[in-house]
Every structure is written in C-alpha cells, then in structure tokens.
Enzyme design. Sequence first.
Site, mmCIF file in Angstrom:
data_model
loop_
_atom_site.group_PDB
_atom_site.id
_atom_site.type_symbol
_atom_site.label_atom_id
_atom_site.label_comp_id
_atom_site.label_asym_id
_atom_site.label_seq_id
_atom_site.Cartn_x
_atom_site.Cartn_y
_atom_site.Cartn_z
ATOM 1 N N CYS A 42 0.843 -1.197 0.000
ATOM 2 C CA CYS A 42 0.000 0.000 0.000
ATOM 3 C C CYS A 42 0.879 1.248 0.000
ATOM 4 O O CYS A 42 1.983 1.253 0.543
ATOM 5 C CB CYS A 42 -0.917 -0.014 1.225
ATOM 6 S SG CYS A 42 -2.068 1.376 1.304
ATOM 7 N N ASP A 44 0.435 3.754 1.757
ATOM 8 C CA ASP A 44 0.400 4.339 3.095
ATOM 9 C C ASP A 44 1.818 4.607 3.597
ATOM 10 O O ASP A 44 2.671 3.714 3.596
ATOM 11 C CB ASP A 44 -0.329 3.389 4.049
ATOM 12 C CG ASP A 44 -0.702 4.048 5.366
ATOM 13 O OD1 ASP A 44 0.226 4.521 6.065
ATOM 14 O OD2 ASP A 44 -1.896 4.074 5.715
ATOM 15 N N ARG A 46 2.962 4.826 6.419
ATOM 16 C CA ARG A 46 3.338 4.117 7.653
ATOM 17 C C ARG A 46 3.815 2.695 7.395
ATOM 18 O O ARG A 46 4.133 1.967 8.347
ATOM 19 C CB ARG A 46 2.139 4.084 8.602
ATOM 20 C CG ARG A 46 1.635 5.447 9.030
ATOM 21 C CD ARG A 46 0.287 5.344 9.717
ATOM 22 N NE ARG A 46 -0.757 4.865 8.792
ATOM 23 C CZ ARG A 46 -2.010 4.627 9.159
ATOM 24 N NH1 ARG A 46 -2.374 4.792 10.424
ATOM 25 N NH2 ARG A 46 -2.893 4.210 8.263
ATOM 26 N N HIS A 98 -2.321 -3.933 5.021
ATOM 27 C CA HIS A 98 -2.176 -3.584 6.433
ATOM 28 C C HIS A 98 -3.537 -3.305 7.036
ATOM 29 O O HIS A 98 -4.470 -2.870 6.359
ATOM 30 C CB HIS A 98 -1.242 -2.380 6.611
ATOM 31 C CG HIS A 98 -1.762 -1.091 6.015
ATOM 32 N ND1 HIS A 98 -2.422 -0.145 6.760
ATOM 33 C CD2 HIS A 98 -1.730 -0.615 4.756
ATOM 34 C CE1 HIS A 98 -2.761 0.874 5.993
ATOM 35 N NE2 HIS A 98 -2.357 0.607 4.771
ATOM 36 N N CYS A 101 -6.260 0.100 6.804
ATOM 37 C CA CYS A 101 -5.967 0.696 5.496
ATOM 38 C C CYS A 101 -7.066 1.702 5.127
ATOM 39 O O CYS A 101 -8.253 1.360 5.080
ATOM 40 C CB CYS A 101 -5.883 -0.401 4.445
ATOM 41 S SG CYS A 101 -5.597 0.208 2.765
#
Length: 215
Positions: A42, A44, A46, A98, A101
């Site tokens: 992803c 993302d 993080r 994750h 998400c």
Amino acid sequence: MNDLSHLLKNNRAWAEGVREREPDFFDQLAHLQTPEYLWIGCSDSRVPANQITGLAPGEVFVHRNVANVVVHADLNCLSVLQYAVDVLKVKHIIVCGHYGCGGVIAAHDHLKLGLVDNWLRHVQDVGQKHRDVLAGKKAREDRIARLCELNVIEQVVNVAQTTVVQDAWARGQTLTVHGWIYGIQDGLIRDLGMSVAQAEDLQARYASAVGAGER
C-alpha cells in the site's frame, strides 16, 4: 514556495552516516541490484517495505499503490512485475496489506473521495464477493480487518494469474507469491497462509487461506 531544505539536510546527514559505517556502501549499491523480493504494498506512508522487513536498499524491489491492488489492466503494476520476474529474477513476490488501510475503509464505508473511488471499486468487488463472510462480523472494525485480509488474498490470486507469473512457472522458474498483512498498531507482519509456488496449487491455497480466517 515552501522550503524543503530540512529534507535535504536530513539526506546529507543520512548519507554521511551510512558512509561512516560502510565506506563502500554507495559504490556497491550503484553497480548492483539483485533483489530476491518484489514487494507489492500500500502507498500508506506508515508501511515502508525496507524498514518493516529489516532489508537494506537494493534488497527489495517495490511497487506501491492505494490498498495494494493488482489489476490486470494496470500497466504500471504489470511492468514492475514483469521486470522483477523476467529481468531481476526475484524468487518471491510479497503482496502486503495492512490493518486500518484507509483505502479499504473507504471502500467498506462507500465513501466518496473523488477519482480514487474508481480504483477502490476493486476492493468493493472483493467485499461483494465475500459479503456473506463479512456480514457475519458484527463489529465494523472486525469487518474492515477481515476485508483487509481478504483483499490481500484476492490480490495474490490476481498476481498468480498474470501471464508474467504463469509463464515463469511454465518455464520452471523458482517463484513464490505470498500474502501478508502488517499491523500498524504493533509493527508485526502476519502470514495469511496464501503462498503459491506453482499454478496447480492456487485454488487449494486460496480455499485454505479464505477458510482459515473464518474459523
């Protein structure tokens, strides 16, 4: 114009620190890229692939998009996949989602965010396919967590069914596709039991991985 000089300063400090610890690091990195892993994850911020797996630069080839989706019409993803398999000869393809998400949450809640809604339609399709399973989860958080897992499992299927991977298996190339999920809340990666090393194993692995989450 906003000033980003602090990022350039951080970069210089990082590079100097690396050279102090490993004087030949950048010379070696510049002349060699032999990763054994392709990471499809992803976007993302993080979930940085190298950091959470403890791998150094040069050890993992990375493709990231919103909600770690693999679409057969996405030439960007397919080009990364083809280069990784045919040129770099990676041995493992890891699809890693994750929990929490944002893309999966938006798909689950049918949020209207703009252009990305078209992309997240693929995640909604996963939810529709497994609607009976998700309906059995009373808590919204549990439904979203399970959709995050199911989305990874379905994307592993999509990777395994590409012509790139199918052709690699047909010629006897060693290649395994894995489905993992990362917990931002604890920093741990969980294996979803969806690892496929040959075309003949796909359906059995899929059934097992989907069923495991319902027990």
